[in-house]
Motif scaffolding. Structure first.
Motif, short mmCIF file in Angstrom:
data_model
loop_
_atom_site.label_atom_id
_atom_site.label_comp_id
_atom_site.label_asym_id
_atom_site.label_seq_id
_atom_site.Cartn_x
_atom_site.Cartn_y
_atom_site.Cartn_z
N LYS A 1 82.00 -15.66 72.75
CA LYS A 1 81.31 -16.20 73.58
C LYS A 1 81.29 -15.24 74.81
O LYS A 1 80.79 -15.49 76.04
CB LYS A 1 81.87 -17.59 74.24
N LYS A 2 81.20 -13.84 74.70
CA LYS A 2 80.85 -12.82 75.47
C LYS A 2 79.47 -12.51 75.73
O LYS A 2 78.78 -12.60 74.73
CB LYS A 2 81.61 -11.29 75.53
N GLN A 3 79.00 -12.67 77.03
CA GLN A 3 77.47 -12.57 77.14
C GLN A 3 76.99 -11.03 77.49
O GLN A 3 77.61 -10.31 78.42
CB GLN A 3 77.31 -13.39 78.33
N LEU A 4 76.18 -10.65 76.78
CA LEU A 4 75.64 -9.10 76.81
C LEU A 4 73.97 -9.42 77.02
O LEU A 4 73.63 -10.25 76.85
CB LEU A 4 76.10 -8.25 75.66
N ALA A 5 73.41 -8.36 77.12
CA ALA A 5 72.20 -8.11 77.16
C ALA A 5 71.82 -6.79 76.21
O ALA A 5 72.43 -5.65 76.28
CB ALA A 5 71.19 -8.08 78.35
N TRP A 6 70.88 -6.78 75.51
CA TRP A 6 70.24 -5.62 74.70
C TRP A 6 68.82 -5.12 75.26
O TRP A 6 68.22 -5.90 75.83
CB TRP A 6 70.31 -6.03 73.26
N ALA A 7 68.72 -3.94 75.15
CA ALA A 7 67.29 -3.48 75.53
C ALA A 7 67.03 -2.21 74.71
O ALA A 7 67.79 -1.45 74.14
CB ALA A 7 67.46 -2.87 77.27
N ILE A 8 65.77 -2.06 74.72
CA ILE A 8 65.02 -0.64 73.92
C ILE A 8 64.04 0.15 75.03
O ILE A 8 63.01 -0.67 75.62
CB ILE A 8 64.41 -1.04 72.60
N ALA A 9 64.39 1.23 75.13
CA ALA A 9 63.48 2.02 76.03
C ALA A 9 62.30 2.31 75.25
O ALA A 9 62.29 2.52 74.03
CB ALA A 9 64.29 3.37 76.68
N ARG A 10 61.06 2.27 75.93
CA ARG A 10 59.70 2.56 75.27
C ARG A 10 59.87 4.11 74.77
O ARG A 10 60.30 4.86 75.42
CB ARG A 10 58.72 2.31 76.35
#
Length: 590
Positions: free
Chosen positions: A551-560
């Motif tokens: 239940k750890k909350q993270l965010a993922w992202a990809i640079a253009r």
């Protein structure tokens, strides 16, 4: 049982709408599912909007409490495709593959909630993206149809400009490098064939034969035809003993006036005496003692120098410059083509005949159109019958039957109630149309030239070309791989891998990460993982929330324009050994 923690709007009273969402009411929607408390279940929220578009979003937070599961959905503008009522259903899936779905309920999105319908970066917005692609394809087809029509018009103009009007003369065709019959006959009339057996009087102009023109021994009995040389044709004192071979001139070779002259001027007993009075052989006028003759200076070498043929006569150089030999005329004529009416007749091999053009450019296909001339069906068959092409299609307005189709059987156009015109590219005797094949209300046009419909057929061919490039199994690619982390983050991750499926210009990637035990002391920390299967070509950097197995909350992202995945830590947390993170993402690669 699912509980929605929302209030109904005023205009939803009495309906089956169970909630409302909007910028002025809530950014986050909470759901609670009683009786299900399983940490291994992953949830998806499915949405269906009034215009038929669908979307699926991942919950922002999922928490179990022993009695049920609490689900939070943080609404982003790309989640909602249209304002108004929309249907919601929550789906759960555990590791064993068990799937369950809640009942479908209605929510309401009022117009204060921003809807972005121009950039579909959300992985599940494929329906609207395909709609925009269809509109774009239609515009492109329209532009190409106009270009095809323009090109065909240019081809027709070009073909006509390269053809001469039908004629029967060289000048009629504009040919300037060949002699006419009259010019050739005139030129040839001035020459004497080496194959001729004799030279008649009409072939020799008066005074044309002089000492300079005849070499010793040139004229023999085989060279002079009977009665061809008269006294008037011989210049005085031009024939001497040296010019006559013994036995060459006999009685039957001389005309009557020559015989008379000889009888009067020479007797057999003083011939030798007469010959002794003749001049010796010479090559000049002076050599013969001639003082009133015309010297070589009177010969001309150019056409413009001929002023008086009595005093100035052509030289050999003049004849060579202004007259053709037989061989030269034959060679020039051999380069000319015989008159013909076909490409083959002229030996032209770099152009198509009319029939070849029809075959090569798809004009041997039969097509049916609706009232807006949209193609409904086509065939390349040589015959059609009931059920094989157009039977029962009430949208058919016009039909074009190509030249290669020679048989239309009974019922071919049965129940085509709106059919008004059938254009047949054949005369009646070249095609069989059985009774009942075409409705009596339709008009049949025989001998319809393919030019009447070539633009429509070209459009159909272009459309088929477009459709052939659409989705097929060869456009799908699948694979897997490992993600790599930098040395500074090697103490946080045991392993990171992915599986992907590429479909056209998009890729779906499922990420699997196994963490080591470590702690996050501040929310500015992140981990960069390189090695995604393709470079991201989204116009906006994709970014989503994800939750670990603990239940750890993270965010993922990809640079253009990169193939690296970044994990962003949103809270200070302690991660356990072998804590798992699993999520899916989708982005554009072209």
């Amino acid at each position: 049982m699912i509980i929605y923690n929302m209030k109904k709007p005023i205009d939803c009273i009495g309906s089956d709408c169970v909630g409302v969402t909007g910028d002025n009411i809530a950014y986050t929607q909470d759901f609670y599912i009683k009786g299900i408390s399983d940490d291994s279940i992953s949830y998806t929220i499915h949405l269906r909007f009034a215009d038929g578009s669908v979307n699926s979003v991942t919950p922002s937070r999922v928490v179990t409490d022993g009695e049920g599961t609490a689900i939070s959905w943080i609404i982003k503008k790309n989640d909602i495709f249209a304002h108004g009522f929309f249907e919601v259903q929550i789906e759960g899936r555990n590791k064993a593959g068990l799937v369950f779905q809640t009942e479908i309920a209605k929510l309401y999105a009022d117009e204060s909630l921003a809807v972005e319908d121009k950039e579909y970066e959300n992985p599940n917005s494929e329906t609207l993206r395909l709609r925009d692609e269809a509109y774009s394809a239609l515009e492109e087809i329209k532009g190409q149809q106009e270009q095809i029509a323009e090109n065909l018009n240019l081809i027709e103009q070009s073909d006509l400009s390269l053809k001469a009007d039908k004629a029967t003369t060289l000048s009629g065709y504009g040919i300037t490098d060949a002699y006419t019959k009259a010019e050739t006959d005139s030129a040839l009339s001035l020459k004497i064939s080496n194959e001729a057996g004799s030279v008649s009087t009409e072939n020799i102009a008066d005074k044309a034969v002089t000492n300079e023109k005849l070499a010793n021994g040139a004229v023999t009995s085989m060279k002079i035809a009977n009665n061809s040389v008269s006294g008037a044709a011989i210049v005085q004192n031009q024939i001497n003993a040296g010019h006559i071979i013994n036995g060459a001139v006999t009685a039957d070779k001389l005309s009557d006036d020559v015989k008379t002259l000889i009888n009067e001027k020479a007797k057999s007993d003083d011939v030798n005496s007469k010959l002794s009075e003749k001049a010796d052989k010479a090559t000049t006028l002076d050599g013969y003692g001639i003082t009133d003759g015309e010297k070589a200076g009177n010969k001309v070498f150019g056409k413009n120098e001929v002023t008086d043929e009595e005093n100035n006569y052509p030289s050999i150089g003049y004849l060579k410059n202004f007259y053709y030999e037989y061989s030269e005329v034959d060679e020039a004529l051999s380069k000319k083509a015989d008159k013909a009416t076909t490409l083959f007749g002229y030996g032209i091999n770099d152009a198509y005949t009319k029939q070849e053009s029809k075959n090569l450019y798809g004009l041997n296909i039969s097509v049916v159109f609706d009232e807006k001339f949209n193609p409904l069906n086509y065939t390349e068959a040589a015959s059609i019958s009931a059920g094989s092409f157009a039977t029962g299609n009430k949208n058919i307005k016009t039909a074009f039957i190509a030249k290669n189709l020679r048989y239309i059987g009974e019922g071919a156009f049965a129940n085509c109630d709106n059919l008004t015109d059938v254009y047949i590219d054949n005369p009646p005797e070249s095609i069989t149309v059985t009774s009942g094949a075409i409705p009596s209300t339709a008009t049949i046009h025989y001998n319809a030239d393919f030019n009447d419909n070539k633009n429509l057929i070209a459009s159909l061919i272009n459309l088929n070309s477009k459709l052939s490039k659409k989705y097929d199994s060869s456009n799908i690619e699948t694979g897997s791989g490992e993600l790599k982390t930098t040395d500074v983050n090697s103490d946080k991750i045991n392993s990171a891998s992915f599986e992907y499926q590429k479909i056209g210009s998009y890729v779906n990637v499922h990420i699997y990460i196994d963490f080591k035990a470590f702690s996050i002391s501040n929310t500015n920390q992140s981990i960069s993982l390189s090695g995604l299967p393709f470079v991201c070509c989204n116009t906006v950097n994709p970014r989503e929330l994800c939750i670990t197995s603990q239940k750890k909350q993270l965010a993922w992202a990809i640079a253009r324009n990169s193939s690296s995945l970044t994990l962003l830590f949103l809270n200070t947390d302690l991660f356990a050994e072998n804590e798992k993170l699993s999520f899916s993402l989708r982005y554009k690669i072209e």
